[in-house]
Motif scaffolding. Structure first.
Motif, PDB file in Angstrom:
ATOM      1  N   LYS A 244      14.790  65.310 -28.510  1.00 51.87           N
ATOM      2  CA  LYS A 244      14.648  65.908 -27.180  1.00 51.87           C
ATOM      3  C   LYS A 244      15.691  65.393 -26.197  1.00 51.87           C
ATOM      4  O   LYS A 244      16.136  66.128 -25.303  1.00 51.87           O
ATOM      5  N   ASP A 245      16.099  64.142 -26.327  1.00 48.50           N
ATOM      6  CA  ASP A 245      17.111  63.592 -25.423  1.00 48.50           C
ATOM      7  C   ASP A 245      18.526  63.819 -25.933  1.00 48.50           C
ATOM      8  O   ASP A 245      19.490  63.629 -25.182  1.00 48.50           O
ATOM      9  N   LYS A 246      18.641  64.234 -27.192  1.00 48.46           N
ATOM     10  CA  LYS A 246      19.961  64.410 -27.797  1.00 48.46           C
ATOM     11  C   LYS A 246      20.416  65.865 -27.785  1.00 48.46           C
ATOM     12  O   LYS A 246      21.605  66.148 -27.636  1.00 48.46           O
ATOM     13  N   LEU A 247      19.485  66.783 -27.966  1.00 44.94           N
ATOM     14  CA  LEU A 247      19.842  68.201 -27.976  1.00 44.94           C
ATOM     15  C   LEU A 247      19.661  68.766 -26.573  1.00 44.94           C
ATOM     16  O   LEU A 247      18.588  69.217 -26.190  1.00 44.94           O
ATOM     17  N   THR A 248      20.728  68.720 -25.817  1.00 44.66           N
ATOM     18  CA  THR A 248      20.699  69.218 -24.440  1.00 44.66           C
ATOM     19  C   THR A 248      21.754  70.300 -24.281  1.00 44.66           C
ATOM     20  O   THR A 248      22.661  70.429 -25.104  1.00 44.66           O
ATOM     21  N   GLY A 249      21.641  71.060 -23.201  1.00 43.46           N
ATOM     22  CA  GLY A 249      22.601  72.135 -22.993  1.00 43.46           C
ATOM     23  C   GLY A 249      22.503  73.171 -24.090  1.00 43.46           C
ATOM     24  O   GLY A 249      21.459  73.366 -24.704  1.00 43.46           O
ATOM     25  N   SER A 250      23.599  73.850 -24.349  1.00 43.88           N
ATOM     26  CA  SER A 250      23.639  74.885 -25.393  1.00 43.88           C
ATOM     27  C   SER A 250      23.948  74.261 -26.750  1.00 43.88           C
ATOM     28  O   SER A 250      24.994  74.517 -27.362  1.00 43.88           O
ATOM     29  N   TRP A 251      23.032  73.441 -27.240  1.00 42.06           N
ATOM     30  CA  TRP A 251      23.266  72.708 -28.480  1.00 42.06           C
ATOM     31  C   TRP A 251      23.478  73.639 -29.664  1.00 42.06           C
ATOM     32  O   TRP A 251      24.165  73.289 -30.632  1.00 42.06           O
ATOM     33  N   TRP A 252      22.903  74.819 -29.654  1.00 44.21           N
ATOM     34  CA  TRP A 252      22.991  75.750 -30.785  1.00 44.21           C
ATOM     35  C   TRP A 252      24.396  76.327 -30.949  1.00 44.21           C
ATOM     36  O   TRP A 252      24.717  76.892 -31.988  1.00 44.21           O
ATOM     37  N   LYS A 253      25.237  76.184 -29.927  1.00 44.52           N
ATOM     38  CA  LYS A 253      26.604  76.706 -30.007  1.00 44.52           C
ATOM     39  C   LYS A 253      27.551  75.748 -30.724  1.00 44.52           C
ATOM     40  O   LYS A 253      28.662  76.128 -31.089  1.00 44.52           O
ATOM     41  N   LYS A 254      27.111  74.524 -30.883  1.00 47.24           N
ATOM     42  CA  LYS A 254      28.008  73.512 -31.430  1.00 47.24           C
ATOM     43  C   LYS A 254      28.148  73.677 -32.936  1.00 47.24           C
ATOM     44  O   LYS A 254      27.167  73.668 -33.674  1.00 47.24           O
ATOM     45  N   GLU A 255      29.379  73.824 -33.396  1.00 44.01           N
ATOM     46  CA  GLU A 255      29.638  73.980 -34.824  1.00 44.01           C
ATOM     47  C   GLU A 255      30.751  73.037 -35.249  1.00 44.01           C
ATOM     48  O   GLU A 255      31.801  72.994 -34.626  1.00 44.01           O
ATOM     49  N   ASP A 256      30.525  72.320 -36.317  1.00 45.65           N
ATOM     50  CA  ASP A 256      31.522  71.416 -36.894  1.00 45.65           C
ATOM     51  C   ASP A 256      31.922  71.930 -38.265  1.00 45.65           C
ATOM     52  O   ASP A 256      31.280  72.801 -38.835  1.00 45.65           O
ATOM     53  N   ALA A 257      32.957  71.339 -38.805  1.00 46.33           N
ATOM     54  CA  ALA A 257      33.468  71.803 -40.086  1.00 46.33           C
ATOM     55  C   ALA A 257      32.681  71.264 -41.276  1.00 46.33           C
ATOM     56  O   ALA A 257      32.705  71.853 -42.344  1.00 46.33           O
TER      57      ALA A 257
END
Length: 304
Positions: A196-209
């Motif tokens: 809950k404290d780590k997934l903030t903002g638009s976390w679902w948009k973040k993509e890594d390789a």
């Protein structure tokens, strides 16, 4: 001449007929189901339909110990779909493109968050005529195969079970190529308390390789494909259609690791990261080119 005139009049008459209104949605607004809480979300363990075994003789079946080698897991996410057709309430939505984002907690200790994504196209979505302004509740769902459950849990877990490994979910949607999420509602829901404290903002948009090898599947890509109704709308492509990775929304980038979190698997692919997301760093024999040998030609000698 008379025949051509009759044909022209018939075409004009057909074009002037009133169009049946109120059936197909002209505008759509999507959000997570109203009042949905973390306690409502779960991963369900499902077994392939038992009747499929009737196609085989027992002597032809390789018996494997433990149900986990057959068990699939399902993440069902209820959406609120509000649609309009002018001033009327439509009967269905022709087509809706959704991107499902799921965080699964990997590793033996369930402490390695993996961000998984899946593109699914739903078609002919039925709507309730009695629905209020919030719209009709429509389920979207993604499945994890037995092999992917093993990948998530890691080699140290003998009987993979994902029931307590769901970290977060989010659904973004497009209607007629345009984003149609309700801007006043959060498209994501964090389930695991530790995130809950780590997934903030638009976390679902973040993509890594970094790809752990896990691939979410739509119901059309599973043994449950013929039984999609009445839990889910139909998908495109439907089961039995010629499989196309592009059409099914599968890509090498479908599974990623949340930044700052240890990943399962070692393979990686270079790509450009979406920097618009607000994600904290502490979260998550060789053949020749000619195809063969060239033969040298011999020059003939002239007889003098």
């Amino acid at each position: 001449m008379i025949k051509k005139l009759f044909t022209s009049l018939l075409v004009a008459a057909l074009c002037s007929l009133p169009v049946v209104s109120g059936q197909s949605a002209e505008s759509v607004r999507v959000s997570l189901k109203k009042g949905l809480s973390a306690g409502d979300m779960e991963v369900t363990r499902v077994m392939p339909p038992g009747t499929t075994g009737a196609f085989y003789n027992s002597k032809d079946v390789k018996m494997l110990k433990g149900e986990h080698v057959y068990a699939w897991h399902l993440v069902r996410i209820p959406l609120q779909v509000a649609a309009r057709a002018g001033s009327d309430k439509p009967m269905f939505v022709d087509e809706l493109d959704v991107k499902v984002h799921v965080v699964m907690m990997g590793g033996k200790g369930a402490d390695k968050p993996l961000l998984l994504t899946k593109d699914i196209t739903y078609v002919d979505i039925p709507l309730e005529s009695t629905a209020n302004d919030d719209g009709t509740v429509v389920n979207v769902g993604v499945f994890l195969s037995p092999t992917d459950a093993m990948r998530i849990c890691g080699p140290d877990v003998k009987n993979p079970e994902l029931a307590k490994r769901l970290g977060a979910v989010a659904v973004t949607a497009r209607f007629k190529g345009v984003a149609c999420n309700n801007t006043s509602a959060n498209p994501g829901l964090v389930i695991a308390r530790d995130l809950k404290d780590k997934l903030t903002g638009s976390w679902w948009k973040k993509e890594d390789a970094d790809n752990a090898g896990v691939v979410l599947k739509s119901i059309a890509e599973t043994p449950f494909a013929p039984y999609y109704s009445p839990v889910f709308p139909a998908t495109r492509p439907m089961y039995g259609a010629e499989f196309s990775p592009a059409a099914a929304g599968i890509s090498a980038m479908g599974t990623t690791t949340i930044p700052g979190a240890p990943a399962i698997g070692t393979s990686s692919v270079d790509t450009t990261t979406d920097t618009s997301a607000d994600m904290p760093t502490d979260a998550i024999e060789e053949p020749s080119s000619t195809g063969g040998k060239k033969k040298k030609g011999k020059k003939g000698k002239r007889n003098r």
